[in-house]
Design a protein around this motif. Structure first.
Motif, PDB file in Angstrom:
ATOM      1  N   HIS A  39      29.345 -34.264   3.739  1.00 16.12           N
ATOM      2  CA  HIS A  39      28.386 -34.643   4.922  1.00 16.12           C
ATOM      3  C   HIS A  39      27.934 -33.557   5.815  1.00 16.12           C
ATOM      4  O   HIS A  39      26.740 -33.510   6.269  1.00 16.12           O
ATOM      5  CB  HIS A  39      28.909 -35.866   5.705  1.00 16.12           C
ATOM      6  CG  HIS A  39      28.952 -37.351   4.936  1.00 16.12           C
ATOM      7  ND1 HIS A  39      29.594 -37.530   3.803  1.00 16.12           N
ATOM      8  CD2 HIS A  39      27.896 -38.200   5.051  1.00 16.12           C
ATOM      9  CE1 HIS A  39      29.212 -38.648   3.265  1.00 16.12           C
ATOM     10  NE2 HIS A  39      27.988 -39.126   4.158  1.00 16.12           N
TER      11      HIS A  39
ATOM     12  N   ASN B 244      24.152 -32.743   6.516  1.00 15.96           N
ATOM     13  CA  ASN B 244      23.455 -33.233   7.992  1.00 15.96           C
ATOM     14  C   ASN B 244      23.511 -31.994   8.671  1.00 15.96           C
ATOM     15  O   ASN B 244      24.967 -31.681   9.224  1.00 15.96           O
ATOM     16  CB  ASN B 244      24.449 -34.174   8.280  1.00 15.96           C
ATOM     17  CG  ASN B 244      24.288 -35.607   7.517  1.00 15.96           C
ATOM     18  OD1 ASN B 244      23.457 -36.591   7.687  1.00 15.96           O
ATOM     19  ND2 ASN B 244      25.422 -35.928   6.748  1.00 15.96           N
TER      20      ASN B 244
ATOM     21  N   SER C 217      26.052 -35.410  14.078  1.00 20.09           N
ATOM     22  CA  SER C 217      26.840 -35.611  12.816  1.00 20.09           C
ATOM     23  C   SER C 217      27.831 -34.407  12.534  1.00 20.09           C
ATOM     24  O   SER C 217      28.962 -34.727  12.161  1.00 20.09           O
ATOM     25  CB  SER C 217      25.711 -35.599  11.797  1.00 20.09           C
ATOM     26  OG  SER C 217      24.896 -36.832  11.902  1.00 20.09           O
TER      27      SER C 217
END
Length: 194
Positions: free
Chosen positions: A117, A121, A126
């Motif tokens: 992630h 991101n 995030s």
């Protein structure tokens, strides 16, 4: 953003009690009993997870971008998430080769999830969330290795290779469901729309 930071500290703090304050954990078990400790730990985990999710939702509305990842990073993230799901399922089944070779497949799953992630991101909230979980996974893995060397824990013994097949099949199904709709329903973003 403050709520997100507090949520991260509390949630990961609860999940690092054994690492950073083993004496506190032992004293709580002595006074509350194993069942009482587990109940309190579970309640604290749920409450801090709710705070973390709420704080992340709020922070996403106000934070900007730290970096803009290239579009093709989403493909790497989707592929890494397949591996993370297989490791996660392997951690919940009796030990096959995946569980014994990776030693701590749940921790590995979290680290892969966080790294994947981070690749896709670049939003400030995030990055903060996934970097914190990646750091948590690294700290926990180091702690588990030390505890294993000290004889405090033993790795799960190999049971059967059929559990590897189960982990792969179930992992693929869970991954496909997440890609298909679950991620969009739960997080509000389709991984395929990136």
């Amino acid at each position: 953003m403050t709520l997100l930071i507090v949520g991260i500290i509390l949630f990961l703090g609860v999940h690092l009690v054994r690492v950073v304050a083993p004496g506190f954990r032992r004293s709580m078990i002595a006074s509350l009993g194993e069942r009482g400790w587990r109940a309190g730990y579970s309640i604290a985990s749920i409450l801090t997870l709710i705070l973390l999710i709420y704080g992340f939702g709020q922070a996403r509305q106000v934070t900007g971008m730290l970096y803009n990842p290239p579009v093709w990073m989403a493909h790497i993230t989707i592929t890494l998430m397949l591996i993370a799901m297989i490791c996660l399922v392997a951690s919940l089944l009796p030990a096959g080769h995946i569980a014994t070779k990776t030693k701590h497949p749940m921790v590995l799953s979290v680290k892969i999830w966080a790294l994947a992630h981070l690749l896709a991101n670049g939003e400030t909230s995030s990055v903060l969330l996934f970097a914190a979980f990646l750091a948590w996974g690294v700290i926990l893995r180091i702690s588990l290795k030390r505890r294993q060397r000290a004889g405090e824990i033993t790795l799960r013994p190999f049971v059967s290779a059929k559990y590897d097949l189960y982990a792969i099949v179930i992992g693929i199904v869970v991954w496909a469901l997440i890609i298909w709709k679950l991620h969009e329903w739960l997080i509000g973003v389709s991984p395929l729309a990136m």
